[in-house]
Design a protein around this motif. Structure first.
Motif, PDB file in Angstrom:
ATOM      1  N   LYS A  77      47.658  39.702  40.943  1.00  0.00           N
ATOM      2  CA  LYS A  77      46.569  39.323  41.856  1.00  0.00           C
ATOM      3  C   LYS A  77      45.969  40.606  42.406  1.00  0.00           C
ATOM      4  CE  LYS A  77      48.548  35.147  42.091  1.00  0.00           C
ATOM      5  NZ  LYS A  77      48.498  33.975  42.878  1.00  0.00           N
ATOM      6  N   THR A  91      42.741  41.925  44.966  1.00  0.00           N
ATOM      7  CA  THR A  91      41.658  41.550  45.885  1.00  0.00           C
ATOM      8  C   THR A  91      40.843  42.790  46.222  1.00  0.00           C
ATOM      9  OG1 THR A  91      43.156  39.915  46.828  1.00  0.00           O
ATOM     10  CG2 THR A  91      41.135  40.355  48.049  1.00  0.00           C
ATOM     11  N   ARG A 124      47.041  35.293  47.518  1.00  0.00           N
ATOM     12  CA  ARG A 124      46.699  36.669  47.142  1.00  0.00           C
ATOM     13  C   ARG A 124      46.667  37.513  48.421  1.00  0.00           C
ATOM     14  NH1 ARG A 124      43.065  37.876  44.117  1.00  0.00           N
ATOM     15  NH2 ARG A 124      42.907  35.869  43.124  1.00  0.00           N
ATOM     16  N   LYS A 131      45.099  39.889  51.260  1.00  0.00           N
ATOM     17  CA  LYS A 131      43.733  39.968  51.796  1.00  0.00           C
ATOM     18  C   LYS A 131      43.494  41.356  52.376  1.00  0.00           C
ATOM     19  CE  LYS A 131      43.470  35.565  50.974  1.00  0.00           C
ATOM     20  NZ  LYS A 131      44.871  35.202  50.866  1.00  0.00           N
ATOM     21  N   SER A 163      35.619  27.896  48.198  1.00  0.00           N
ATOM     22  CA  SER A 163      35.049  29.211  48.457  1.00  0.00           C
ATOM     23  C   SER A 163      33.781  29.014  49.288  1.00  0.00           C
ATOM     24  CB  SER A 163      34.767  29.874  47.113  1.00  0.00           C
ATOM     25  OG  SER A 163      33.817  30.886  47.226  1.00  0.00           O
ATOM     26  N   ARG A 212      38.601  27.536  39.517  1.00  0.00           N
ATOM     27  CA  ARG A 212      38.526  28.706  40.403  1.00  0.00           C
ATOM     28  C   ARG A 212      37.101  29.157  40.703  1.00  0.00           C
ATOM     29  NH1 ARG A 212      43.444  27.591  41.943  1.00  0.00           N
ATOM     30  NH2 ARG A 212      44.865  27.471  40.199  1.00  0.00           N
ATOM     31  N   TYR A 236      33.951  30.597  42.660  1.00  0.00           N
ATOM     32  CA  TYR A 236      33.817  31.550  43.778  1.00  0.00           C
ATOM     33  C   TYR A 236      32.335  31.840  43.975  1.00  0.00           C
ATOM     34  CZ  TYR A 236      35.219  35.310  46.905  1.00  0.00           C
ATOM     35  OH  TYR A 236      35.423  36.096  48.020  1.00  0.00           O
ATOM     36  N   HIS A 240      42.159  34.812  39.529  1.00  0.00           N
ATOM     37  CA  HIS A 240      40.888  34.155  39.816  1.00  0.00           C
ATOM     38  C   HIS A 240      39.765  35.187  39.717  1.00  0.00           C
ATOM     39  CE1 HIS A 240      43.184  31.287  42.764  1.00  0.00           C
ATOM     40  NE2 HIS A 240      43.716  31.334  41.561  1.00  0.00           N
ATOM     41  N   LEU A 254      36.624  36.942  41.201  1.00  0.00           N
ATOM     42  CA  LEU A 254      36.112  37.098  42.573  1.00  0.00           C
ATOM     43  C   LEU A 254      34.806  37.880  42.529  1.00  0.00           C
ATOM     44  CD1 LEU A 254      39.469  38.202  44.261  1.00  0.00           C
ATOM     45  CD2 LEU A 254      38.514  35.905  44.221  1.00  0.00           C
ATOM     46  N   TRP A 296      37.973  41.066  38.434  1.00  0.00           N
ATOM     47  CA  TRP A 296      38.836  40.122  37.691  1.00  0.00           C
ATOM     48  C   TRP A 296      40.013  40.867  37.075  1.00  0.00           C
ATOM     49  CZ3 TRP A 296      38.009  37.708  32.255  1.00  0.00           C
ATOM     50  CH2 TRP A 296      38.759  36.527  32.139  1.00  0.00           C
TER      51      TRP A 296
END
Lengths: 414, 166
Positions: free
Chosen positions: A54, A56, A107, A109, A283, A333, A335, A384, A386, A398
């Protein structure tokens, strides 16, 4: 040809037997190892970006791209001054391997404030019953070091699915799902469903958080939250709620100020009545014009699949849900991000062999949308997709197991 | 010869201590193609396939009820598949199955990180929500129950299934 004596034959047979046994056991061991690797979402087990499951992203005020990721059972951070072409040496946020929340919607943050301070939050499983705990930390030296990990609340009940966002005045708003009301309800002999949507804020850049408060009780306990600001001091959270009869449709709450949640409104009537963990949260993004953009997944009796809707009255009412993606390709997923030059939605589709990230864009604040276009693909498991903006451009972020981490600008897409 | 045997014993002991012992043998690794294996193995027999996971709240409530159901309905094959995506789950999964009276069921655990593909093989429309129960008749007709199944519904379905012969 040399004839073997009986003794020789026996010894050779024994040798063969041992060799066969050893080979069989070696194969079993190798299968066990292979199986272990296949079972992982990650390509490797070190705390480096290539091994992340994951990732972010967040841009800092100076255009630096910051990433926080889960890899090798740890949380790490690195930055890039050239929009992802190269990264600084990773800094470990955790001091040891932790039982991190690996749930599909979990995930770490990250928010980066105007002074370059970095606030992080993530969840761990605190016990063998998989009760969660939200931990946070902060860096005041540009990501060179992070403070001791602290729980976001002293409550010892399960918390997961935290969200962080930066307010206009530099304060950090946090929301998460929290099971603390379960025990008192059960003691009263009442059935308790789901989890409470709790929140807190930090006026010191994420060094300490205010006492946690409840925004809405009995929400779905296993989906990510969508968090954005409708204006300074006005956080908005979209979440999978539990409506009457166990219907897990989406709801939204706009705060009057960071301490006062407003009325909860329903995003759509999908009528997904299910006692399950969908592991598939919504989202939210809010444009400078104040339009709320929401994407979500449902499997309700009214509609099934991924959907988009917009609200122009502060989340009180929403447009008719617009289906996203090809229904026979397992779209997932979604977003959404309202960027500086338009609004974009990305989501995943799977054709049985490959996963693609698909994109559609709108240049009229979500009234009309472009045709969907595949912008990235991979042939193994992936995080996911983003979207992240540096204030000038929008990028797809990604992480994939087979091909590593991607960050690519999407402003040239139709 | 003795030395040869001794070396063999050491080799065997070394290999036995390799990571193969990580997953308890009772849990079958569910990978690419396993779904068809399950369908083939139970063809012609009424079968309940239950997808669940140790981190899923509603699953923890439902699992012991399924254990009771299995005990009361020996003519129905019960298959459980742990579809949680959390590493190192074997011990927790095994323990929860045992506590729920399901250790003698046919128990699988997702063992391929590419879960989208595993789910797609089972049902392309399945996005991973658990619990999820699939009732497979002798004729191979599949009825899917999304979310927690009512045991009364399982019983109703089971009563409609003609007795199977082993």
């Amino acid at each position: 040809m040399i004839e073997l004596s009986d003794k020789g034959r026996k010894a050779r047979r024994r040798g063969k037997l041992l060799a066969t046994l050893a080979f069989f056991l070696w194969q079993t061991a190798a299968y066990g190892q292979m199986n272990h690797q296949h079972a992982s979402e990650a390509a490797c087990d070190e705390p480096i970006l290539r091994c992340a499951s994951k990732v972010t992203p967040a841009f800092g005020p100076d255009g630096t791209l910051w990433l926080v990721w889960i890899a090798g059972g740890q949380i790490s951070v690195a930055s890039s001054k050239d929009r992802g072409h190269s990264f600084s040496a990773p800094v470990l946020v955790t001091k040891e391997r932790l039982n991190l929340d690996w749930g599909p919607d979990a995930r770490p943050k990250i928010v980066v404030d105007r002074t370059g301070g970095i606030a992080l939050a993530f969840s761990i499983f605190r016990d063998k019953a998989f009760n969660g705990q939200v931990l946070y930390t902060r860096s005041a030296d540009g990501g060179q070091s992070f403070s001791e990990l602290r729980p976001i609340t002293p409550s010892s009940e399960s918390q997961r699915f935290e969200a962080l966002a930066l307010d206009a005045d530099g304060s950090v708003f946090a929301a998460w799902l929290d099971k603390r009301n379960r025990v008192p309800a059960q003691q009263r002999g009442q059935k308790y469903e789901g989890a409470g949507l709790f929140f807190a804020s930090s006026n010191d850049g994420g060094a300490t958080y205010s006492e946690s408060r409840l925004a809405q009780d009995n929400t779905c306990e296993c989906c990510r939250l969508g968090l954005a600001f409708a204006g300074p001091g006005r956080p908005v959270i979209v979440f999978r709620n539990i409506f009457e009869g166990g219907v897990r449709d989406h709801a939204i709450v706009t705060f009057a100020n960071p301490a006062t949640p407003g009325e909860v409104h329903r995003v759509s009537q999908d009528d997904w009545q299910i006692a399950a963990c969908p592991h598939h949260g919504p989202s939210l993004s809010i444009s400078t014009a104040g339009t709320y953009h929401v994407t979500w997944y449902t499997n309700g009796t009214v509609r099934k699949g991924l959907f988009y809707a917009r609200s122009q009255d502060g989340g009180r009412t929403f447009s008719d849900p617009l289906p996203i993606g090809q229904s026979d390709r397992s779209p997932s997923r979604p977003y959404v991000l309202a960027g500086p030059h338009g609004t974009a939605i990305v989501w995943k589709e799977f054709d049985g062999e490959q996963t693609t990230v698909n994109l559609m864009t709108s240049h009229d604040d979500g009234v009309t949308w472009s045709k969907a276009k595949a912008v990235a693909k991979t042939a193994d498991t992936s995080d996911h997709p983003l979207l992240v903006s540096d204030g000038q451009r929008v990028f797809l972020s990604w992480m994939t197991k087979a091909d590593g981490y991607h960050i690519q600008p999407i402003e040239d897409e139709p | 010869m003795k030395r040869q045997l001794l070396a063999g014993v050491f080799l065997v002991a070394f290999l036995l201590s390799a990571p193969a012992s990580e997953a308890p043998p009772q849990l079958k690794p569910f990978g690419r193609g396993s779904w068809q294996d399950v369908l083939r193995a139970h063809a012609g027999r009424p079968t309940i396939v239950h997808f669940w996971g140790v981190t899923c709240g509603p699953c923890k409530v439902e699992l012991p009820l399924l254990g009771e159901f299995m005990k009361d309905h020996p003519s129905i094959d019960v298959v459980t598949i742990s579809a949680d995506l959390v590493p190192n789950l074997s011990a927790a999964t095994q323990s929860m199955l045992e506590k729920s009276g399901l250790s003698s069921a046919e128990n699988w655990i997702f063992s391929d990180g590419f879960v989208e593909r595993l789910r797609f093989e089972v049902d392309p429309s399945w996005q991973g929500d658990i619990p999820r129960t699939m009732l497979i008749s002798r004729e191979g007709t599949i009825t899917t129950i999304e979310g927690s199944a009512e045991i009364t519904d399982l019983e109703k379905w089971s009563d409609q299934q003609p007795a199977a012969t082993r």
